[in-house]
Design a protein around this motif. Sequence first.
Motif, PDB file in Angstrom:
ATOM      1  N   UNK A 106       0.830  -1.205   0.000  1.00 59.16           N
ATOM      2  CA  UNK A 106       0.000   0.000   0.000  1.00 59.16           C
ATOM      3  C   UNK A 106       0.864   1.254   0.000  1.00 59.16           C
ATOM      4  N   UNK A 107       1.878   1.300   0.841  1.00 59.03           N
ATOM      5  CA  UNK A 107       2.753   2.474   0.933  1.00 59.03           C
ATOM      6  C   UNK A 107       3.537   2.687  -0.364  1.00 59.03           C
ATOM      7  N   UNK A 108       3.990   1.597  -0.965  1.00 61.94           N
ATOM      8  CA  UNK A 108       4.759   1.684  -2.209  1.00 61.94           C
ATOM      9  C   UNK A 108       3.901   2.290  -3.320  1.00 61.94           C
ATOM     10  N   UNK A 109       2.705   1.737  -3.509  1.00 62.16           N
ATOM     11  CA  UNK A 109       1.832   2.248  -4.567  1.00 62.16           C
ATOM     12  C   UNK A 109       1.417   3.693  -4.305  1.00 62.16           C
ATOM     13  N   UNK A 110       1.088   4.014  -3.072  1.00 66.75           N
ATOM     14  CA  UNK A 110       0.682   5.387  -2.755  1.00 66.75           C
ATOM     15  C   UNK A 110       1.824   6.369  -3.007  1.00 66.75           C
ATOM     16  N   UNK A 111       3.058   5.990  -2.684  1.00 70.27           N
ATOM     17  CA  UNK A 111       4.213   6.868  -2.914  1.00 70.27           C
ATOM     18  C   UNK A 111       4.392   7.162  -4.405  1.00 70.27           C
TER      19      UNK A 111
ATOM     20  N   UNK B 227       8.127   2.975 -12.244  1.00 69.73           N
ATOM     21  CA  UNK B 227       8.221   3.929 -11.151  1.00 69.73           C
ATOM     22  C   UNK B 227       9.123   3.285 -10.097  1.00 69.73           C
ATOM     23  N   UNK B 228      10.189   3.968  -9.708  1.00 75.48           N
ATOM     24  CA  UNK B 228      11.097   3.431  -8.683  1.00 75.48           C
ATOM     25  C   UNK B 228      10.805   4.138  -7.376  1.00 75.48           C
ATOM     26  N   UNK B 229      10.527   3.348  -6.353  1.00 78.97           N
ATOM     27  CA  UNK B 229      10.165   3.849  -5.039  1.00 78.97           C
ATOM     28  C   UNK B 229      11.178   3.303  -4.041  1.00 78.97           C
TER      29      UNK B 229
ATOM     30  N   UNK C 292      -3.277  -0.099 -14.546  1.00 83.98           N
ATOM     31  CA  UNK C 292      -3.026  -0.871 -13.341  1.00 83.98           C
ATOM     32  C   UNK C 292      -1.543  -1.202 -13.237  1.00 83.98           C
ATOM     33  N   UNK C 293      -0.994  -1.021 -12.053  1.00 83.72           N
ATOM     34  CA  UNK C 293       0.418  -1.293 -11.837  1.00 83.72           C
ATOM     35  C   UNK C 293       0.641  -2.587 -11.094  1.00 83.72           C
ATOM     36  N   UNK C 294       1.862  -3.075 -11.200  1.00 85.18           N
ATOM     37  CA  UNK C 294       2.280  -4.243 -10.435  1.00 85.18           C
ATOM     38  C   UNK C 294       3.706  -4.032  -9.950  1.00 85.18           C
ATOM     39  N   UNK C 295       3.980  -4.532  -8.754  1.00 87.25           N
ATOM     40  CA  UNK C 295       5.340  -4.450  -8.229  1.00 87.25           C
ATOM     41  C   UNK C 295       6.137  -5.565  -8.895  1.00 87.25           C
ATOM     42  N   UNK C 296       7.141  -5.184  -9.669  1.00 86.57           N
ATOM     43  CA  UNK C 296       7.924  -6.156 -10.421  1.00 86.57           C
ATOM     44  C   UNK C 296       9.306  -6.388  -9.835  1.00 86.57           C
ATOM     45  N   UNK C 297       9.737  -5.501  -8.950  1.00 88.75           N
ATOM     46  CA  UNK C 297      11.005  -5.671  -8.243  1.00 88.75           C
ATOM     47  C   UNK C 297      10.797  -5.193  -6.822  1.00 88.75           C
ATOM     48  N   UNK C 298      11.308  -5.975  -5.876  1.00 85.32           N
ATOM     49  CA  UNK C 298      11.230  -5.604  -4.461  1.00 85.32           C
ATOM     50  C   UNK C 298      12.497  -6.117  -3.801  1.00 85.32           C
ATOM     51  N   UNK C 299      13.498  -5.239  -3.704  1.00 85.78           N
ATOM     52  CA  UNK C 299      14.788  -5.601  -3.119  1.00 85.78           C
ATOM     53  C   UNK C 299      15.585  -4.329  -2.882  1.00 85.78           C
ATOM     54  N   UNK C 300      16.707  -4.465  -2.238  1.00 82.92           N
ATOM     55  CA  UNK C 300      17.600  -3.343  -1.975  1.00 82.92           C
ATOM     56  C   UNK C 300      18.450  -3.099  -3.222  1.00 82.92           C
ATOM     57  N   UNK C 301      18.134  -2.062  -3.971  1.00 79.67           N
ATOM     58  CA  UNK C 301      18.846  -1.775  -5.218  1.00 79.67           C
ATOM     59  C   UNK C 301      20.183  -1.078  -5.002  1.00 79.67           C
ATOM     60  N   UNK C 302      20.305  -0.280  -3.936  1.00 75.08           N
ATOM     61  CA  UNK C 302      21.516   0.532  -3.752  1.00 75.08           C
ATOM     62  C   UNK C 302      22.348   0.120  -2.542  1.00 75.08           C
TER      63      UNK C 302
ATOM     64  N   UNK D 280       7.982   5.589   2.269  1.00 76.93           N
ATOM     65  CA  UNK D 280       8.427   5.300   0.909  1.00 76.93           C
ATOM     66  C   UNK D 280       8.366   6.574   0.080  1.00 76.93           C
ATOM     67  N   UNK D 281       9.325   6.710  -0.851  1.00 78.05           N
ATOM     68  CA  UNK D 281       9.426   7.920  -1.651  1.00 78.05           C
ATOM     69  C   UNK D 281       9.671   7.561  -3.120  1.00 78.05           C
ATOM     70  N   UNK D 282       8.921   8.205  -4.008  1.00 78.10           N
ATOM     71  CA  UNK D 282       9.147   8.047  -5.443  1.00 78.10           C
ATOM     72  C   UNK D 282      10.442   8.765  -5.797  1.00 78.10           C
ATOM     73  N   UNK D 283      11.376   8.040  -6.434  1.00 77.16           N
ATOM     74  CA  UNK D 283      12.628   8.703  -6.807  1.00 77.16           C
ATOM     75  C   UNK D 283      12.810   8.850  -8.317  1.00 77.16           C
TER      76      UNK D 283
END
Length: 156
Positions: free
Chosen positions: A32-37, A88-90, A53-63, A98-101
């Motif tokens: 919920x927080x990811x999509x809202x951000x 959209x990268x959050x 409609x969106x889907x979360x396709x990656x969920x991990x520590x990228x940096x 969570x923040x949209x970057x």
Amino acid sequence: MKTAILTLSTLALLCTTAFAETKLTVPAKETSQIFKAAGFAKTKHGWEGSCGTGEITTYKDLNSDGLKDAVISDYSTMCYGNTGVGYHIVSQQKNGTWKLIFENMGIPTFLKTKGKDGWPDIENGGPGFCFAVYRWDGQKYDVNRYEYNGKACSLN
């Protein structure tokens, strides 16, 4: 017309395959927080943004900062033209929010090269043979160079 539909269908399949990780497990509260951000709203059809409609396709520590990051993909030729996909990268912040970057049309490929704070460079793929590579400068992602198959290219 048939060729365009076939091309878009193939691209959508490739995009889904390229983005897909093994079964993503994202806690409901974080989903919920990811999509809202990223500016999406919950509807009876799922999480909807301005382009579908969106889907979360990656969920991990990228940096490698110890916090999770997420990529939301959405699909629309109306919004994204021939590419047909946007992302959209959050990023999770130290306080847990969570923040949209970054958001863009195209297919993100995270490269081994890095910008500030360990953020990976992003090759922004789609139709064509010369793609923008974005680099994080500490505030935002900007075009750093153009590449095709790991080699410099020019849009000229």
